[in-house]
Design a protein around this motif. Structure first.
Motif, PDB file in Angstrom:
ATOM      1  N   GLY A   8       0.815  -1.202   0.000  1.00 53.26           N
ATOM      2  CA  GLY A   8       0.000   0.000   0.000  1.00 53.26           C
ATOM      3  C   GLY A   8       0.852   1.256   0.000  1.00 53.26           C
ATOM      4  N   TRP A   9       0.194   2.399  -0.133  1.00 51.18           N
ATOM      5  CA  TRP A   9       0.900   3.678  -0.182  1.00 51.18           C
ATOM      6  C   TRP A   9       1.526   4.037   1.159  1.00 51.18           C
ATOM      7  CZ3 TRP A   9      -0.328   8.109   2.623  1.00 51.18           C
ATOM      8  CH2 TRP A   9      -1.555   8.082   3.295  1.00 51.18           C
ATOM      9  N   ARG A  10       1.040   3.397   2.242  1.00 50.49           N
ATOM     10  CA  ARG A  10       1.668   3.553   3.548  1.00 50.49           C
ATOM     11  C   ARG A  10       1.730   2.179   4.208  1.00 50.49           C
ATOM     12  NH1 ARG A  10      -3.162   6.715   6.857  1.00 50.49           N
ATOM     13  NH2 ARG A  10      -4.776   5.228   6.294  1.00 50.49           N
ATOM     14  N   GLU A  11       2.836   1.925   4.881  1.00 45.80           N
ATOM     15  CA  GLU A  11       3.085   0.628   5.510  1.00 45.80           C
ATOM     16  C   GLU A  11       3.875   0.834   6.795  1.00 45.80           C
ATOM     17  OE1 GLU A  11       1.849  -2.225   4.598  1.00 45.80           O
ATOM     18  OE2 GLU A  11       1.262  -1.839   2.512  1.00 45.80           O
ATOM     19  N   ARG A  12       3.855  -0.188   7.644  1.00 43.35           N
ATOM     20  CA  ARG A  12       4.715  -0.227   8.825  1.00 43.35           C
ATOM     21  C   ARG A  12       5.900  -1.120   8.495  1.00 43.35           C
ATOM     22  NH1 ARG A  12      -0.531  -0.396  10.770  1.00 43.35           N
ATOM     23  NH2 ARG A  12      -1.057   1.324  12.144  1.00 43.35           N
ATOM     24  N   LEU A  13       7.081  -0.694   8.917  1.00 39.68           N
ATOM     25  CA  LEU A  13       8.291  -1.466   8.662  1.00 39.68           C
ATOM     26  C   LEU A  13       9.222  -1.331   9.855  1.00 39.68           C
ATOM     27  CD1 LEU A  13      10.460   0.944   7.979  1.00 39.68           C
ATOM     28  CD2 LEU A  13       9.469   0.787   5.719  1.00 39.68           C
ATOM     29  N   ALA A  14      10.352  -2.026   9.782  1.00 44.15           N
ATOM     30  CA  ALA A  14      11.362  -1.951  10.833  1.00 44.15           C
ATOM     31  C   ALA A  14      12.694  -1.535  10.230  1.00 44.15           C
ATOM     32  CB  ALA A  14      11.500  -3.317  11.515  1.00 44.15           C
ATOM     33  N   LEU A  15      13.533  -0.941  11.071  1.00 41.84           N
ATOM     34  CA  LEU A  15      14.902  -0.582  10.710  1.00 41.84           C
ATOM     35  C   LEU A  15      15.825  -1.315  11.691  1.00 41.84           C
ATOM     36  CD1 LEU A  15      14.366   3.274  10.251  1.00 41.84           C
ATOM     37  CD2 LEU A  15      14.416   1.522   8.458  1.00 41.84           C
ATOM     38  N   PRO A  16      16.029  -2.624  11.483  1.00 39.95           N
ATOM     39  CA  PRO A  16      16.776  -3.423  12.463  1.00 39.95           C
ATOM     40  C   PRO A  16      18.182  -2.924  12.767  1.00 39.95           C
ATOM     41  CG  PRO A  16      15.771  -4.833  10.795  1.00 39.95           C
ATOM     42  CD  PRO A  16      15.591  -3.416  10.348  1.00 39.95           C
ATOM     43  N   SER A  17      18.897  -2.436  11.778  1.00 37.24           N
ATOM     44  CA  SER A  17      20.266  -1.973  12.017  1.00 37.24           C
ATOM     45  C   SER A  17      20.307  -0.722  12.891  1.00 37.24           C
ATOM     46  CB  SER A  17      20.995  -1.728  10.693  1.00 37.24           C
ATOM     47  OG  SER A  17      20.308  -0.772   9.918  1.00 37.24           O
ATOM     48  N   LEU A  18      19.163  -0.037  13.015  1.00 38.65           N
ATOM     49  CA  LEU A  18      19.079   1.155  13.863  1.00 38.65           C
ATOM     50  C   LEU A  18      18.326   0.881  15.165  1.00 38.65           C
ATOM     51  CD1 LEU A  18      18.319   3.855  11.145  1.00 38.65           C
ATOM     52  CD2 LEU A  18      20.536   3.147  12.062  1.00 38.65           C
ATOM     53  N   GLY A  19      17.872  -0.366  15.347  1.00 39.80           N
ATOM     54  CA  GLY A  19      17.150  -0.718  16.569  1.00 39.80           C
ATOM     55  C   GLY A  19      15.719  -0.214  16.599  1.00 39.80           C
ATOM     56  N   VAL A  20      15.148   0.121  15.454  1.00 42.33           N
ATOM     57  CA  VAL A  20      13.768   0.613  15.381  1.00 42.33           C
ATOM     58  C   VAL A  20      12.873  -0.544  14.975  1.00 42.33           C
ATOM     59  CG1 VAL A  20      12.203   2.240  14.245  1.00 42.33           C
ATOM     60  CG2 VAL A  20      14.542   2.946  14.818  1.00 42.33           C
ATOM     61  N   SER A  21      11.988  -0.972  15.890  1.00 45.60           N
ATOM     62  CA  SER A  21      11.188  -2.168  15.649  1.00 45.60           C
ATOM     63  C   SER A  21       9.945  -1.920  14.804  1.00 45.60           C
ATOM     64  CB  SER A  21      10.785  -2.824  16.969  1.00 45.60           C
ATOM     65  OG  SER A  21       9.993  -1.936  17.721  1.00 45.60           O
ATOM     66  N   VAL A  22       9.401  -0.715  14.841  1.00 46.86           N
ATOM     67  CA  VAL A  22       8.256  -0.414  13.985  1.00 46.86           C
ATOM     68  C   VAL A  22       8.220   1.083  13.713  1.00 46.86           C
ATOM     69  CG1 VAL A  22       6.554  -0.192  15.864  1.00 46.86           C
ATOM     70  CG2 VAL A  22       5.797  -0.836  13.579  1.00 46.86           C
ATOM     71  N   LEU A  23       7.926   1.412  12.450  1.00 47.62           N
ATOM     72  CA  LEU A  23       7.921   2.797  12.009  1.00 47.62           C
ATOM     73  C   LEU A  23       6.943   2.910  10.846  1.00 47.62           C
ATOM     74  CD1 LEU A  23       9.618   5.456  12.525  1.00 47.62           C
ATOM     75  CD2 LEU A  23      10.992   4.756  10.578  1.00 47.62           C
ATOM     76  N   LYS A  24       6.122   3.939  10.854  1.00 46.13           N
ATOM     77  CA  LYS A  24       5.212   4.166   9.735  1.00 46.13           C
ATOM     78  C   LYS A  24       5.976   4.840   8.600  1.00 46.13           C
ATOM     79  CE  LYS A  24       0.976   4.605  12.402  1.00 46.13           C
ATOM     80  NZ  LYS A  24      -0.141   5.490  12.761  1.00 46.13           N
ATOM     81  N   ALA A  25       5.725   4.358   7.386  1.00 46.01           N
ATOM     82  CA  ALA A  25       6.431   4.897   6.228  1.00 46.01           C
ATOM     83  C   ALA A  25       5.448   5.167   5.099  1.00 46.01           C
ATOM     84  CB  ALA A  25       7.495   3.919   5.751  1.00 46.01           C
ATOM     85  N   LYS A  26       5.709   6.225   4.379  1.00 45.12           N
ATOM     86  CA  LYS A  26       4.983   6.511   3.150  1.00 45.12           C
ATOM     87  C   LYS A  26       5.823   5.964   2.011  1.00 45.12           C
ATOM     88  CE  LYS A  26       3.222  10.207   0.219  1.00 45.12           C
ATOM     89  NZ  LYS A  26       3.116  11.657   0.023  1.00 45.12           N
ATOM     90  N   LEU A  27       5.219   5.127   1.165  1.00 45.57           N
ATOM     91  CA  LEU A  27       5.903   4.571   0.004  1.00 45.57           C
ATOM     92  C   LEU A  27       5.600   5.485  -1.163  1.00 45.57           C
ATOM     93  CD1 LEU A  27       5.861   2.319   2.103  1.00 45.57           C
ATOM     94  CD2 LEU A  27       5.519   0.705   0.258  1.00 45.57           C
ATOM     95  N   ASP A  28       6.633   6.149  -1.671  1.00 49.05           N
ATOM     96  CA  ASP A  28       6.447   7.224  -2.635  1.00 49.05           C
ATOM     97  C   ASP A  28       7.263   6.959  -3.895  1.00 49.05           C
ATOM     98  OD1 ASP A  28       6.200   9.586  -4.046  1.00 49.05           O
ATOM     99  OD2 ASP A  28       6.552  10.878  -2.310  1.00 49.05           O
ATOM    100  N   THR A  29       6.603   6.493  -4.951  1.00 47.37           N
ATOM    101  CA  THR A  29       7.289   6.201  -6.208  1.00 47.37           C
ATOM    102  C   THR A  29       7.698   7.481  -6.937  1.00 47.37           C
ATOM    103  OG1 THR A  29       5.191   6.044  -7.400  1.00 47.37           O
ATOM    104  CG2 THR A  29       6.092   4.000  -6.493  1.00 47.37           C
ATOM    105  N   GLY A  30       7.193   8.626  -6.506  1.00 44.12           N
ATOM    106  CA  GLY A  30       7.566   9.900  -7.107  1.00 44.12           C
ATOM    107  C   GLY A  30       8.850  10.472  -6.548  1.00 44.12           C
ATOM    108  N   ALA A  31       9.277   9.955  -5.400  1.00 44.27           N
ATOM    109  CA  ALA A  31      10.512  10.421  -4.770  1.00 44.27           C
ATOM    110  C   ALA A  31      11.651   9.470  -5.128  1.00 44.27           C
ATOM    111  CB  ALA A  31      10.343  10.480  -3.255  1.00 44.27           C
TER     112      ALA A  31
END
Length: 149
Positions: A8-31
């Motif tokens: 979807g255009w927005r999803e929850r993901l993790a950044l394991p190498s930074l210790g962030v277990s959940v983060l909301k992200a906007k998926l933007d094919t225009g950027a």
């Protein structure tokens, strides 16, 4: 060729190498590039390059990560959607999304006035995911722990 996952255009993901277990992200094919909001940023010049210390706000109200550290991959000028150009630091971060873990180059910036702390751009999405703007939060992220101290 492997199957490409539709998100979807927005999803929850993790950044394991930074210790962030959940983060909301906007998926933007225009950027083109991906951008991560950081509360503060310090630069430490070492023999092996520039290292960045920073802190991620994981939610709009509160929710700070532990201080993070990553080696800079560079510093480049980025043009935002309003046409404003700024010079930003870039790092390589591990991203976990839709059961996949991959490395993506991410710039660190002030996104406090944006709805999402992370914008995942087309360079990170290419060849891995398709984005359906009719979908939203189609994936359930697993809680992850930091891979490195």
């Amino acid at each position: 060729m492997t199957d490409v996952i539709t998100l979807g255009w927005r999803e929850r993901l993790a950044l394991p190498s930074l210790g962030v277990s959940v983060l909301k992200a906007k998926l933007d094919t225009g950027a083109r590039s991906s951008s991560l909001h950081v509360e503060w940023l310090e630069v430490d010049e070492r023999a092996d390059g520039s290292w960045l210390r920073f802190q991620v706000r994981t939610t709009r109200r509160g929710g700070l990560s532990e201080p993070c550290e990553a080696r800079a991959t560079g510093r480049r000028t980025v043009t935002d959607s309003g046409g404003h150009r700024t010079t930003r630091w870039f790092i390589e971060a591990e991203i976990e999304l839709a059961g996949q873990r991959f490395l993506a180059e991410v710039n660190l910036t002030d996104r406090r006035h944006m709805l999402f702390p992370l914008l995942l751009g087309r360079t990170a999405l290419f060849g891995r995911f398709l984005v359906d703007p009719a979908l939203s939060y189609s994936q359930t992220p697993r809680r992850v722990v930091r891979d490195h101290p």
